[in-house]
Design a protein around this motif. Structure first.
Motif, mmCIF file in Angstrom:
data_model
loop_
_atom_site.group_PDB
_atom_site.id
_atom_site.type_symbol
_atom_site.label_atom_id
_atom_site.label_comp_id
_atom_site.label_asym_id
_atom_site.label_seq_id
_atom_site.Cartn_x
_atom_site.Cartn_y
_atom_site.Cartn_z
ATOM 1 N N VAL A 87 54.949 -21.799 33.798
ATOM 2 C CA VAL A 87 55.856 -22.350 32.793
ATOM 3 C C VAL A 87 56.561 -23.572 33.362
ATOM 4 C CG1 VAL A 87 57.731 -21.806 31.185
ATOM 5 C CG2 VAL A 87 56.338 -19.949 32.130
ATOM 6 N N GLU A 88 56.775 -24.578 32.527
ATOM 7 C CA GLU A 88 57.619 -25.686 32.956
ATOM 8 C C GLU A 88 59.030 -25.158 33.225
ATOM 9 O OE1 GLU A 88 57.443 -29.784 31.407
ATOM 10 O OE2 GLU A 88 56.214 -28.888 29.836
ATOM 11 N N ALA A 89 59.577 -25.522 34.374
ATOM 12 C CA ALA A 89 60.882 -24.999 34.771
ATOM 13 C C ALA A 89 61.958 -25.309 33.739
ATOM 14 C CB ALA A 89 61.274 -25.561 36.133
ATOM 15 N N ARG A 90 61.864 -26.453 33.089
ATOM 16 C CA ARG A 90 62.909 -26.848 32.137
ATOM 17 C C ARG A 90 62.966 -25.931 30.922
ATOM 18 N NH1 ARG A 90 60.913 -30.068 27.801
ATOM 19 N NH2 ARG A 90 58.640 -30.369 27.929
ATOM 20 N N ASN A 91 61.922 -25.143 30.704
ATOM 21 C CA ASN A 91 61.889 -24.237 29.557
ATOM 22 C C ASN A 91 62.554 -22.899 29.831
ATOM 23 O OD1 ASN A 91 60.515 -26.080 27.967
ATOM 24 N ND2 ASN A 91 58.493 -25.289 28.507
ATOM 25 N N LEU A 92 63.016 -22.688 31.057
ATOM 26 C CA LEU A 92 63.575 -21.400 31.447
ATOM 27 C C LEU A 92 65.051 -21.523 31.785
ATOM 28 C CD1 LEU A 92 60.703 -20.220 33.806
ATOM 29 C CD2 LEU A 92 61.037 -19.598 31.401
ATOM 30 N N GLU B 10 62.736 -25.446 19.686
ATOM 31 C CA GLU B 10 62.448 -26.028 20.991
ATOM 32 C C GLU B 10 63.212 -25.276 22.068
ATOM 33 O OE1 GLU B 10 63.688 -30.058 20.708
ATOM 34 O OE2 GLU B 10 61.999 -30.679 19.444
ATOM 35 N N SER B 11 62.654 -25.250 23.257
ATOM 36 C CA SER B 11 63.356 -24.619 24.358
ATOM 37 C C SER B 11 64.527 -25.482 24.798
ATOM 38 C CB SER B 11 62.410 -24.399 25.539
ATOM 39 O OG SER B 11 63.037 -23.610 26.525
ATOM 40 N N ASP B 12 65.625 -24.825 25.178
ATOM 41 C CA ASP B 12 66.807 -25.542 25.616
ATOM 42 C C ASP B 12 67.586 -24.634 26.568
ATOM 43 O OD1 ASP B 12 69.760 -26.317 25.486
ATOM 44 O OD2 ASP B 12 68.838 -28.006 24.414
ATOM 45 N N ARG B 13 67.675 -25.033 27.826
ATOM 46 C CA ARG B 13 68.293 -24.172 28.841
ATOM 47 C C ARG B 13 69.767 -23.906 28.542
ATOM 48 N NH1 ARG B 13 67.453 -25.772 35.009
ATOM 49 N NH2 ARG B 13 65.340 -25.043 34.488
ATOM 50 N N ALA B 14 70.486 -24.941 28.132
ATOM 51 C CA ALA B 14 71.910 -24.764 27.857
ATOM 52 C C ALA B 14 72.133 -23.809 26.685
ATOM 53 C CB ALA B 14 72.562 -26.113 27.572
ATOM 54 N N GLN B 15 71.326 -23.940 25.657
ATOM 55 C CA GLN B 15 71.467 -23.043 24.503
ATOM 56 C C GLN B 15 71.092 -21.615 24.869
ATOM 57 O OE1 GLN B 15 69.142 -24.844 21.364
ATOM 58 N NE2 GLN B 15 70.383 -26.717 21.366
ATOM 59 N N LEU B 16 70.059 -21.435 25.683
ATOM 60 C CA LEU B 16 69.715 -20.094 26.152
ATOM 61 C C LEU B 16 70.893 -19.477 26.900
ATOM 62 C CD1 LEU B 16 66.053 -20.657 27.401
ATOM 63 C CD2 LEU B 16 66.746 -19.171 25.506
ATOM 64 N N GLY B 17 71.574 -20.299 27.693
ATOM 65 C CA GLY B 17 72.736 -19.813 28.418
ATOM 66 C C GLY B 17 73.854 -19.372 27.483
ATOM 67 N N GLU B 18 74.086 -20.135 26.423
ATOM 68 C CA GLU B 18 75.097 -19.762 25.434
ATOM 69 C C GLU B 18 74.742 -18.440 24.761
ATOM 70 O OE1 GLU B 18 77.902 -21.122 24.679
ATOM 71 O OE2 GLU B 18 77.859 -23.206 25.377
ATOM 72 N N ILE B 19 73.472 -18.288 24.437
ATOM 73 C CA ILE B 19 73.021 -17.087 23.738
ATOM 74 C C ILE B 19 73.151 -15.854 24.632
ATOM 75 C CG2 ILE B 19 70.963 -15.963 22.771
ATOM 76 C CD1 ILE B 19 70.153 -18.927 21.913
ATOM 77 N N VAL B 20 72.674 -15.926 25.863
ATOM 78 C CA VAL B 20 72.712 -14.753 26.726
ATOM 79 C C VAL B 20 74.147 -14.402 27.110
ATOM 80 C CG1 VAL B 20 72.484 -15.804 29.037
ATOM 81 C CG2 VAL B 20 71.405 -13.592 28.549
ATOM 82 N N GLN B 21 75.029 -15.385 27.196
ATOM 83 C CA GLN B 21 76.431 -15.084 27.483
ATOM 84 C C GLN B 21 77.053 -14.273 26.349
ATOM 85 O OE1 GLN B 21 78.123 -15.673 30.419
ATOM 86 N NE2 GLN B 21 79.583 -14.291 29.433
ATOM 87 N N ARG B 22 76.661 -14.561 25.130
ATOM 88 C CA ARG B 22 77.176 -13.802 23.993
ATOM 89 C C ARG B 22 76.649 -12.374 24.003
ATOM 90 N NH1 ARG B 22 77.858 -18.893 22.919
ATOM 91 N NH2 ARG B 22 79.323 -19.596 21.301
ATOM 92 N N VAL B 23 75.443 -12.181 24.491
ATOM 93 C CA VAL B 23 74.919 -10.821 24.635
ATOM 94 C C VAL B 23 75.733 -10.070 25.696
ATOM 95 C CG1 VAL B 23 72.911 -9.439 25.289
ATOM 96 C CG2 VAL B 23 72.610 -11.488 23.891
ATOM 97 N N ARG B 24 76.012 -10.728 26.806
ATOM 98 C CA ARG B 24 76.797 -10.107 27.885
ATOM 99 C C ARG B 24 78.192 -9.724 27.402
ATOM 100 N NH1 ARG B 24 77.071 -13.423 33.217
ATOM 101 N NH2 ARG B 24 77.327 -11.358 34.131
ATOM 102 N N ASP B 25 78.782 -10.572 26.554
ATOM 103 C CA ASP B 25 80.133 -10.339 26.068
ATOM 104 C C ASP B 25 80.205 -9.311 24.944
ATOM 105 O OD1 ASP B 25 80.943 -12.297 27.819
ATOM 106 O OD2 ASP B 25 81.171 -13.858 26.300
ATOM 107 N N GLY B 26 79.047 -8.920 24.433
ATOM 108 C CA GLY B 26 79.032 -8.009 23.299
ATOM 109 C C GLY B 26 79.227 -8.678 21.959
#
Length: 305
Positions: free
Chosen positions: A106-111, A254-270
């Motif tokens: 995978v291209e690193a920028r997609n993760l 489209e893949s976006d690392r910053a947006q993925l980070g926002e999404i997973v943080q919301r999962v962590r926070d409940g």
């Protein structure tokens, strides 16, 4: 390595087979990921990118699947931003072999980094649904607090993410779906529900934004329930109608690392719940991806225990 491959577009998921394939290598700017879990979207086998490369050449037998969570095992030349041993999740390139395999390049920028307290199966369920919802609402729909949002398929894989994110952003959410989806949509945060089989969609009036995942007649009629100057956002193909003095936007996620980070943080926070349906091992993936009954939520293939 074990992998699911497809060779016949007409056969769809019924043409999937479990085979042995060589382990891929990480090219420049790639990482090699040991896949722990993979998400799968049933409609993806209709996408041309599963069958051809960027130049339109046949690339079968190809490995489907574009969502993954796993661990980086190797870096390609020039790759930066990630490290060997790091937990990651993300959305892979449409025109390369995908994630229904023990390893994928995978291209690193997609993760994006996957926090240690997030299960791999949860991570694999987020990229397509989460990024689609985020981009549709905030990038294309420009949702603002206090606006009203009509979300089609509000209890589905994408729709449930749209409903939750819109609610969190201060939107007033009206969900749609089948009668059996009513409670699910309300649980995810919809204030009202429209049963598309029995209620009249045209009774809704003056919403600021419609998020359409259905298309066809529903998508066309949706333009008529949007206030003047409002927005129709769809992932169901080019819209057939647009709101008066407004916008009609269809887009591909489209893949976006910053947006993925926002999404997973919301999962962590409940603040954000995943919508996982069936979970199956890679050895059982072919049967799991050809269900005899309707499956609610995202199907996840557990590649490693």
């Amino acid at each position: 390595m074990k992998a699911i491959v497809v060779t016949d577009q007409a056969a769809g998921t019924a043409g999937m087979t479990l085979v042995e394939r060589p382990e891929p290598e990480a090219a420049g700017n790639d990482v090699l990921v040991r896949v722990h879990a993979s998400g799968f979207t049933p409609g993806e086998l209709t996408w041309p990118s599963n069958w051809t490369d960027r130049l339109g050449r046949d690339r079968t037998p190809s490995i489907p699947g574009h969502e993954l969570a796993g661990v980086v095992t190797a870096l390609g030349y020039g790759t930066t931003g990630l490290s060997v041993g790091q937990r990651v999740f993300g959305l892979t390139d449409w025109t390369r072999d995908g994630t229904l395999a023990e390893y994928t390049a995978v291209e690193a920028r997609n993760l994006a980094p996957l926090p240690g307290d997030i299960d791999f199966m949860v991570g694999a369920s987020l990229p397509i649904s989460g990024l689609t919802a985020w981009q549709g609402l905030f990038v294309h729909g420009r949702l603002q607090a206090g606006q009203s949002v009509l979300v089609h398929g509000a209890a589905g894989g994408v729709g449930s993410m749209v409903t939750q994110l819109a609610r969190e952003a201060g939107g007033y959410v009206i969900g749609t779906g089948r009668a059996a989806d009513r409670q699910g949509a309300l649980d995810y945060g919809a204030k009202e529900f429209v049963d598309l089989d029995n209620d009249d969609l045209d009774d809704i009036d003056g919403v600021d934004l419609v998020f359409d995942v259905i298309g066809g007649d529903i998508g066309k009629r949706s333009a008529g329930v949007i206030r003047a100057g409002g927005t129709l956002v769809t992932i169901a193909g080019p819209p057939e109608a647009r709101p008066a003095d407004g916008l009609a936007i269809d887009f591909v996620v489209e893949s976006d690392r910053a947006q993925l980070g926002e999404i997973v943080q919301r999962v962590r926070d409940g603040r954000l719940q995943t919508n996982i349906g069936n979970v199956a091992a890679l050895d059982d993936a072919v049967a799991a991806l050809n269900p005899t009954d309707r499956i609610k939520g995202k199907t996840i293939i557990r590649v490693r225990p």
